[in-house]
Design a protein around this motif. Structure first.
Motif, PDB file in Angstrom:
ATOM      1  N   GLU A   1      -0.536 -13.327 -12.711  1.00  0.00           N
ATOM      2  CA  GLU A   1      -1.150 -12.046 -12.319  1.00  0.00           C
ATOM      3  C   GLU A   1      -1.449 -12.042 -10.817  1.00  0.00           C
ATOM      4  OE1 GLU A   1      -2.393  -8.233 -12.935  1.00  0.00           O
ATOM      5  OE2 GLU A   1      -1.552  -9.550 -14.456  1.00  0.00           O
ATOM      6  N   ALA A   2      -1.990 -13.160 -10.323  1.00  0.00           N
ATOM      7  CA  ALA A   2      -2.299 -13.258  -8.891  1.00  0.00           C
ATOM      8  C   ALA A   2      -1.022 -13.192  -8.060  1.00  0.00           C
ATOM      9  CB  ALA A   2      -3.063 -14.543  -8.606  1.00  0.00           C
ATOM     10  N   LEU A   3       0.012 -13.890  -8.523  1.00  0.00           N
ATOM     11  CA  LEU A   3       1.283 -13.860  -7.792  1.00  0.00           C
ATOM     12  C   LEU A   3       1.885 -12.456  -7.803  1.00  0.00           C
ATOM     13  CD1 LEU A   3       2.936 -17.238  -8.845  1.00  0.00           C
ATOM     14  CD2 LEU A   3       2.073 -16.608  -6.599  1.00  0.00           C
ATOM     15  N   ASN A   4       1.802 -11.798  -8.941  1.00  0.00           N
ATOM     16  CA  ASN A   4       2.334 -10.434  -9.023  1.00  0.00           C
ATOM     17  C   ASN A   4       1.600  -9.496  -8.065  1.00  0.00           C
ATOM     18  OD1 ASN A   4       4.341 -10.979 -10.851  1.00  0.00           O
ATOM     19  ND2 ASN A   4       3.092 -10.505 -12.643  1.00  0.00           N
ATOM     20  N   SER A   5       0.287  -9.630  -7.978  1.00  0.00           N
ATOM     21  CA  SER A   5      -0.470  -8.769  -7.069  1.00  0.00           C
ATOM     22  C   SER A   5      -0.137  -9.091  -5.609  1.00  0.00           C
ATOM     23  CB  SER A   5      -1.973  -8.879  -7.318  1.00  0.00           C
ATOM     24  OG  SER A   5      -2.443 -10.168  -6.979  1.00  0.00           O
ATOM     25  N   ARG A   6       0.072 -10.362  -5.316  1.00  0.00           N
ATOM     26  CA  ARG A   6       0.473 -10.735  -3.947  1.00  0.00           C
ATOM     27  C   ARG A   6       1.866 -10.207  -3.622  1.00  0.00           C
ATOM     28  NH1 ARG A   6      -0.393 -16.722  -2.200  1.00  0.00           N
ATOM     29  NH2 ARG A   6      -0.036 -15.731  -0.198  1.00  0.00           N
ATOM     30  N   ILE A   7       2.766 -10.286  -4.589  1.00  0.00           N
ATOM     31  CA  ILE A   7       4.122  -9.767  -4.384  1.00  0.00           C
ATOM     32  C   ILE A   7       4.071  -8.266  -4.136  1.00  0.00           C
ATOM     33  CG2 ILE A   7       6.311  -9.304  -5.557  1.00  0.00           C
ATOM     34  CD1 ILE A   7       6.027 -12.103  -6.838  1.00  0.00           C
ATOM     35  N   THR A   8       3.265  -7.560  -4.927  1.00  0.00           N
ATOM     36  CA  THR A   8       3.131  -6.113  -4.744  1.00  0.00           C
ATOM     37  C   THR A   8       2.563  -5.794  -3.364  1.00  0.00           C
ATOM     38  OG1 THR A   8       2.768  -5.846  -7.111  1.00  0.00           O
ATOM     39  CG2 THR A   8       2.103  -4.017  -5.701  1.00  0.00           C
ATOM     40  N   ALA A   9       1.553  -6.549  -2.949  1.00  0.00           N
ATOM     41  CA  ALA A   9       0.960  -6.332  -1.629  1.00  0.00           C
ATOM     42  C   ALA A   9       1.986  -6.580  -0.527  1.00  0.00           C
ATOM     43  CB  ALA A   9      -0.257  -7.229  -1.439  1.00  0.00           C
ATOM     44  N   LEU A  10       2.771  -7.629  -0.680  1.00  0.00           N
ATOM     45  CA  LEU A  10       3.801  -7.930   0.327  1.00  0.00           C
ATOM     46  C   LEU A  10       4.890  -6.852   0.340  1.00  0.00           C
ATOM     47  CD1 LEU A  10       4.166 -11.792  -0.069  1.00  0.00           C
ATOM     48  CD2 LEU A  10       3.211 -10.556   1.870  1.00  0.00           C
ATOM     49  N   GLU A  11       5.272  -6.349  -0.826  1.00  0.00           N
ATOM     50  CA  GLU A  11       6.266  -5.275  -0.876  1.00  0.00           C
ATOM     51  C   GLU A  11       5.738  -4.024  -0.190  1.00  0.00           C
ATOM     52  OE1 GLU A  11       6.994  -4.974  -5.065  1.00  0.00           O
ATOM     53  OE2 GLU A  11       8.622  -6.448  -5.010  1.00  0.00           O
ATOM     54  N   ASP A  12       4.455  -3.712  -0.400  1.00  0.00           N
ATOM     55  CA  ASP A  12       3.847  -2.564   0.278  1.00  0.00           C
ATOM     56  C   ASP A  12       3.856  -2.757   1.787  1.00  0.00           C
ATOM     57  OD1 ASP A  12       3.388  -1.406  -2.171  1.00  0.00           O
ATOM     58  OD2 ASP A  12       1.245  -1.953  -2.241  1.00  0.00           O
ATOM     59  N   ARG A  13       3.535  -3.960   2.210  1.00  0.00           N
ATOM     60  CA  ARG A  13       3.509  -4.258   3.650  1.00  0.00           C
ATOM     61  C   ARG A  13       4.909  -4.135   4.255  1.00  0.00           C
ATOM     62  NH1 ARG A  13       1.194  -9.731   6.483  1.00  0.00           N
ATOM     63  NH2 ARG A  13       1.265  -8.937   8.598  1.00  0.00           N
ATOM     64  N   VAL A  14       5.906  -4.651   3.533  1.00  0.00           N
ATOM     65  CA  VAL A  14       7.288  -4.542   4.015  1.00  0.00           C
ATOM     66  C   VAL A  14       7.694  -3.071   4.108  1.00  0.00           C
ATOM     67  CG1 VAL A  14       9.694  -4.976   3.364  1.00  0.00           C
ATOM     68  CG2 VAL A  14       8.036  -6.822   3.264  1.00  0.00           C
ATOM     69  N   GLY A  15       7.306  -2.269   3.120  1.00  0.00           N
ATOM     70  CA  GLY A  15       7.616  -0.838   3.154  1.00  0.00           C
ATOM     71  C   GLY A  15       7.008  -0.163   4.366  1.00  0.00           C
ATOM     72  N   LYS A  16       5.745  -0.490   4.672  1.00  0.00           N
ATOM     73  CA  LYS A  16       5.081   0.092   5.841  1.00  0.00           C
ATOM     74  C   LYS A  16       5.770  -0.354   7.131  1.00  0.00           C
ATOM     75  CE  LYS A  16       0.545   0.625   3.714  1.00  0.00           C
ATOM     76  NZ  LYS A  16      -0.833   0.163   3.668  1.00  0.00           N
ATOM     77  N   LEU A  17       6.153  -1.625   7.180  1.00  0.00           N
ATOM     78  CA  LEU A  17       6.846  -2.125   8.375  1.00  0.00           C
ATOM     79  C   LEU A  17       8.203  -1.433   8.553  1.00  0.00           C
ATOM     80  CD1 LEU A  17       6.040  -5.946   8.204  1.00  0.00           C
ATOM     81  CD2 LEU A  17       5.185  -4.293   9.860  1.00  0.00           C
ATOM     82  N   GLU A  18       8.899  -1.188   7.462  1.00  0.00           N
ATOM     83  CA  GLU A  18      10.179  -0.488   7.556  1.00  0.00           C
ATOM     84  C   GLU A  18       9.977   0.936   8.063  1.00  0.00           C
ATOM     85  OE1 GLU A  18      11.774  -0.854   3.606  1.00  0.00           O
ATOM     86  OE2 GLU A  18      12.759  -2.755   4.051  1.00  0.00           O
ATOM     87  N   GLN A  19       8.929   1.615   7.582  1.00  0.00           N
ATOM     88  CA  GLN A  19       8.645   2.964   8.057  1.00  0.00           C
ATOM     89  C   GLN A  19       8.306   2.953   9.548  1.00  0.00           C
ATOM     90  OE1 GLN A  19       5.510   4.316   5.512  1.00  0.00           O
ATOM     91  NE2 GLN A  19       6.894   4.989   3.888  1.00  0.00           N
ATOM     92  N   THR A  20       7.515   1.972   9.953  1.00  0.00           N
ATOM     93  CA  THR A  20       7.160   1.850  11.371  1.00  0.00           C
ATOM     94  C   THR A  20       8.399   1.591  12.210  1.00  0.00           C
ATOM     95  OG1 THR A  20       4.999   0.979  10.758  1.00  0.00           O
ATOM     96  CG2 THR A  20       5.728   0.567  13.005  1.00  0.00           C
ATOM     97  N   GLN A  21       9.280   0.721  11.699  1.00  0.00           N
ATOM     98  CA  GLN A  21      10.509   0.408  12.426  1.00  0.00           C
ATOM     99  C   GLN A  21      11.384   1.647  12.555  1.00  0.00           C
ATOM    100  OE1 GLN A  21      13.066  -2.411  10.507  1.00  0.00           O
ATOM    101  NE2 GLN A  21      14.229  -2.835  12.357  1.00  0.00           N
ATOM    102  N   LYS A  22      11.492   2.450  11.483  1.00  0.00           N
ATOM    103  CA  LYS A  22      12.295   3.666  11.549  1.00  0.00           C
ATOM    104  C   LYS A  22      11.713   4.636  12.574  1.00  0.00           C
ATOM    105  CE  LYS A  22      14.093   3.525   6.836  1.00  0.00           C
ATOM    106  NZ  LYS A  22      14.045   4.136   5.492  1.00  0.00           N
ATOM    107  N   ALA A  23      10.388   4.760  12.572  1.00  0.00           N
ATOM    108  CA  ALA A  23       9.735   5.655  13.539  1.00  0.00           C
ATOM    109  C   ALA A  23       9.964   5.158  14.963  1.00  0.00           C
ATOM    110  CB  ALA A  23       8.247   5.747  13.242  1.00  0.00           C
ATOM    111  N   ASP A  24       9.872   3.845  15.167  1.00  0.00           N
ATOM    112  CA  ASP A  24      10.104   3.279  16.498  1.00  0.00           C
ATOM    113  C   ASP A  24      11.543   3.511  16.941  1.00  0.00           C
ATOM    114  OD1 ASP A  24       7.498   2.436  16.572  1.00  0.00           O
ATOM    115  OD2 ASP A  24       7.931   0.323  16.169  1.00  0.00           O
ATOM    116  N   MET A  25      12.487   3.340  16.023  1.00  0.00           N
ATOM    117  CA  MET A  25      13.896   3.551  16.366  1.00  0.00           C
ATOM    118  C   MET A  25      14.146   5.018  16.726  1.00  0.00           C
ATOM    119  SD  MET A  25      15.513   0.774  16.482  1.00  0.00           S
ATOM    120  CE  MET A  25      17.185   1.351  16.521  1.00  0.00           C
ATOM    121  N   THR A  26      13.534   5.925  15.980  1.00  0.00           N
ATOM    122  CA  THR A  26      13.677   7.345  16.282  1.00  0.00           C
ATOM    123  C   THR A  26      13.120   7.646  17.664  1.00  0.00           C
ATOM    124  OG1 THR A  26      13.516   7.872  13.933  1.00  0.00           O
ATOM    125  CG2 THR A  26      13.117   9.669  15.486  1.00  0.00           C
TER     126      THR A  26
END
Length: 110
Positions: free
Chosen positions: A24-49
């Motif tokens: 359960e702890a690992l799953n929550s950490r994985i979810t948190a990391l996936e959310d963080r990666v998603g935010k970083l990808e959005q930031t990267q797209k905005a920076d590229m634009t």
């Protein structure tokens, strides 16, 4: 022996519970990391634009600067031609004045 089996059973149950909690702890950490990666990808797209827009602005500015330099160069060529024409006109005026003066002198002598 029953006691040993009971302790073993309790140990197995505790390990199972620990494993479930760890999962359960690992799953929550994985979810948190996936959310963080998603935010970083959005930031990267905005920076590229933003970078693409900056590059376009710089390219447009360079093009305008190049066009302005060409216009300035053309104006210099025209100014030089006008200066040469002015010098030529001045020489013609001096020549005409000299001829006029000679003509006036000839008329005075007659």
């Amino acid at each position: 022996m029953k006691r040993l089996m009971g302790v073993f059973a309790v140990g197995v149950v505790l390990l199972f519970a620990y494993g479930c909690a760890s999962t359960e702890a690992l799953n929550s950490r994985i979810t948190a990391l996936e959310d963080r990666v998603g935010k970083l990808e959005q930031t990267q797209k905005a920076d590229m634009t933003s970078l693409e827009a900056d590059v376009k602005k710089a390219s447009d500015a360079a093009f305008r600067s190049e066009a302005a330099a060409k216009k300035a160069e053309d104006a210099m060529v025209k100014a030089e031609a006008a200066e040469k024409a002015a010098v030529g006109a001045e020489q013609k005026a001096e020549t005409a004045a000299k001829k006029s003066a000679k003509g006036f002198e000839l008329m005075q002598k007659k």
